[in-house]
Design a protein around this motif. Structure first.
Motif: not given
Lengths: 409, 409
Positions: A15-23, A44
Motif C-alpha cells: 500500500l505505501v509502496e504504491g503497488l496496490r490501491v487501498d479499497t 496506511s
C-alpha cells in the motif's frame, strides 16, 4: 446526532509502496457511517512493527472504534498481531480453536519453519474475541481498549467484508442506508444544483455527487433524517433532476435498460462502431440479459458495415462512416438482422487520430430503430476528452436512447 | 541505499466517509520510490482544519518530504491551505500572479461571496514556490519545512499528477522505473514462484505480482540494481515464465495482440457469446485498432448465431450453443463474414444461472480459425468464480489464442 470518532488502519507494504490501491478504507468508512461513526483518520502503514504499533497506540487512545486490516497472514511480513500487542500492552496467546482449524493446512507443509509460521495465525490478543474466517484461513479478532474497541481483520476485501459485518453487529444502526440515484446525460454540476434545490426542504439529509464519464450518481446520506425522510428526499431529488434520473435504487444504466426491456417484453440489438462492443458488454454483464438482449455487431470496418448490417456502400462512400445516414442504416440493419424490437447504432470519431475539420474527434452519431421508424441523435464532445472517456460517454448515451424508447413501450 | 522517510496526506471528507476510493496515494508512493523515498505513513483526513493541521504538524516534523493532495479548491470545504499554515506557523499571503490567472474566472461570478471564494486559491504559504495549474484552476505550492519539504497539490488525479512530477524534479532519481511483465493463462502463484527462481541470481531487484482475473502482472522494482541489471532480470523472469509472458514493456494483452497483428499485417475478427462484446471492446480500446481489427459479432441468441455467423441450426439443436462444433463454426463464420485472417469464437456458460450437470457454469469453449483451418480449446473454471471474473478470464484466453496464432505468422 453526535458522531462517534473512529479510525481505520490498513497494513501492508504494497500500500505505501504504491503497488496496490487501498479499497478497504472506502468500504469500511461507508459501513461505519451507518452506525454513527465518523472516521477522523484513515492511515496506511507498511509491514513495520514499530510504525504500526505507534499508529495503533495513538489512534486507540482517542477513538471509540479502530478497524485494522491486513498483516494477519502466516508470513514474517504479517506484523499486525505483534504491533497491536505492543500498542495495547496485551500479550498474545495461542487460541486452541484456531489451532484445530489450521491443523488441516499443516499436512501440506512438512518443514517445521512453515508449521511455526502457520501457527502464528492462532495467536490472539489476550481477552480478544475471535471472528472465524469464512473464506481464507486468517481469523479476525476484536478486543476492548481503554477508549473503546479495536478489531483486526484480514486484508483481502472478500475475507474482510463479512468479518466487518460481524464486528459491526455489536453497534446499533443509527442511519439508513444511502439512497443511490443514477443520472445519465447531465453534467455533474447540474446534478449538484438540482440536488441542492430539492434538499433545501429536508433536514438531516447530506448528499454527494460522484461522476465518471457517462455515469453520474447522487448519493443521499442519512444525517439524522431516518429512512422515511430519506425516501421522500430521493423522490424529490429525482423529480428535480427529471427524466435524466433513471434509478433511485442503485441500479446501473444497463440494469435499468434490461429491467424495462423485460417488463415490456422488448428485445434489443446493437450495432457499434466507435464504442466497439462496449454497449453489448455492458448489457451482457448483467445475469439474465440473454432474455431480452439478442446480440450486436461491432462493425469497425466499412466492409463489415455493408456485409453484416446491410449499410449501403454508396451512402458510405458519399456520406462517410460517421454520418446520420450510416447511423440510421446501422440501427435498421441490426434491428432487421437480429429480429429485435429496438436497435441502436453508434458511429463516431473516438480519437485521438482520425478527426477532420468537418468531422472532428468527439463527433458521435446515434441511430435508434423501432417498429415506428428510425431517428438519430448527434453529439459533439466539448474540449478534448480521452478516447476512453468518449467511448464510455457514448456507451451511456446509446443505452439512454434505448431506455427512452422502452419508457414509451 | 538508505531510504528517505516520506509521508502522504490525502484531504477530503469523501475519502473518510467512504464515498471515494483514494487512488492518489498509490500513484504518489510509486513515484516517490523512484527518488529513494520510503513512505512510512499515508493518511486520509476529512475537511477538518484541526485534524488536518495536527496530522501535518506531526508528519512534517520527521519526514523529509510530505505530499498533500486535495482541499485546494475555492469552497469553504477546502481547508488544506489553512491547515498547513497553522501546522507550519507560516502565514498565508496573496500571490499576485495567481490573482491574474484567476481573474478570467471572476467574470462568471457576480456575487461578492463567490469572488472572495475564488481568491482563496491565490493564498500561498509565505516563502512557498507556486506550481501553476496546467489543468484546472487550483495551483500547487511547495515550501521548505524544518525537516524537509512539504507540497500541497490538488485532489483530482489529472491535476495532481503533472504537478507531482514538477515537485519531484528537485530530487535526484535513485531508482530505475519498474519493469512491468504481462502474463496470461497462469495462476498468480506460478508467476510468483517463477519470478523467485529467476531473481535468485540478481541482487537489488524486488518484485511483486499483481493479479486480477485474466491479468497477472509481475513488477520488478529497482532496489539498488540499476537499469541494466533490472533489464537483465526482466529477461530472466520472462524466460522462466515462458511463452505465457507476453510483454516485458508494460503492454496490455490487447496492445500486444494489436502490435503483433500490425507487424504481420494480419486482420482479426471475433464472434462472442458469453464474453458479450468484451473482446471487441478490449481491442477497440486501443487507438489505431481499426488498422487490423475488422469487427465482431455478439451472437447472444441462437438465431443470431445462425443468421449472422452461419452456424448450422441442426448442430445448434443437437450439440447445444456451448459445444466445440458451435465454437468452431462461430470462428469460421466470423473469419468468412468479416474477411479476416484470424478469427476467434467464444461460447460458454458465464452463470450464475444456465448451468447443467453436463455443461456447468464456468465451461467455456473457444474456436480459432485461420487459413490453416480451425482448432478449439475448452476450459472449465475451478470453483465458482463470479460472472465478471469468468468473462474477464475468457476475454484474456480469447486474446491469448489470437496472440499465439500471430506469433506463428
Amino acid at each position: 446526532m453526535n458522531a462517534r470518532p473512529a479510525a481505520i488502519v490498513t497494513v501492508g507494504s504494497e500500500l505505501v509502496e504504491g503497488l496496490r490501491v487501498d479499497t478497504n478504507t472506502a468500504h469500511i468508512a461507508l459501513r461505519l457511517g451507518r452506525h454513527g461513526f465518523a472516521v477522523t483518520e484513515a492511515v496506511s502503514v507498511g509491514d513495520d512493527v514499530g510504525v504500526c504499533s505507534a499508529v495503533l497506540r495513538r489512534l486507540a487512545a482517542d477513538h471509540e472504534l479502530v478497524i485494522v486490516t491486513g498483516g494477519l497472514g502466516p508470513t514474517h511480513d504479517d506484523i499486525t498481531r505483534e504491533a497491536a500487542s505492543s500498542a495495547l500492552g496485551l500479550p498474545l496467546v495461542t487460541d486452541a480453536e484456531i489451532v484445530e482449524i489450521l491443523r488441516p493446512f499443516l499436512a501440506r507443509h512438512a518443514e517445521s519453519d512453515a508449521r511455526d509460521q502457520i501457527f502464528t495465525q492462532a495467536l490472539v490478543l489476550e481477552g480478544a474475541e475471535v471472528i472465524p474466517a469464512t473464506t481464507g484461513t486468517a481469523p479476525g479478532q476484536v478486543v476492548a481498549t481503554p477508549g473503546g474497541t479495536l478489531a483486526l481483520l484480514p486484508g483481502p476485501p472478500s475475507e474482510m467484508a463479512p468479518m466487518l459485518d460481524v464486528v459491526l453487529e455489536r453497534f446499533d444502526t443509527r442511519r439508513a442506508a444511502p439512497r443511490d440515484l443514477g443520472v445519465v446525460g447531465l453534467p455533474e454540476s447540474d446534478v449538484q444544483f438540482a440536488a441542492q434545490r430539492a434538499l433545501a426542504a429536508f433536514d438531516g439529509v447530506a448528499f454527494t455527487v460522484l461522476a465518471r464519464p457517462g455515469d453520474v450518481r447522487a448519493l443521499l446520506i442519512d444525517d439524522g433524517a431516518g429512512p422515511d425522510v430519506l425516501d421522500a428526499a430521493a423522490i424529490a431529488v429525482a423529480a428535480e433532476i427529471g427524466d435524466a434520473c433513471y434509478s433511485q435504487a442503485g441500479e446501473t444504466l444497463a440494469e435499468t435498460v434490461l429491467r424495462l426491456a423485460r417488463d415490456t417484453a422488448t428485445t434489443i440489438a446493437v450495432a457499434e462502431s466507435c464504442t466497439g462492443g462496449m454497449v453489448a458488454a455492458a448489457l451482457t454483464d448483467i445475469p439474465g440479459s440473454s432474455e431480452v438482449f439478442l446480440g450486436g455487431v461491432v462493425s469497425y470496418s466499412n466492409a463489415a458495415k455493408v456485409a453484416l448490417l446491410g449499410v449501403d456502400a454508396g451512402v458510405l462512400a458519399e456520406q462517410g462512416a460517421v454520418s446520420t445516414e450510416v447511423a440510421e442504416q446501422m440501427a435498421i440493419g441490426a434491428r432487421t438482422r437480429f429480429g429485435a424490437d429496438v436497435a441502436v447504432g453508434i458511429t463516431g470519431v473516438a480519437g485521438p487520430g482520425g478527426g477532420t475539420a468537418e468531422k472532428p474527434v468527439g463527433l458521435v452519431i446515434f441511430g435508434v430503430a423501432t417498429a415506428n421508424g428510425v431517428k438519430t441523435r448527434t453529439t459533439q464532445a466539448v474540449g478534448t476528452p480521452s478516447r476512453a472517456a468518449l467511448r464510455a460517454r457514448s456507451t451511456a448515451t446509446a443505452l439512454d436512447l434505448v431506455r427512452r424508447e422502452l419508457l414509451k413501450a
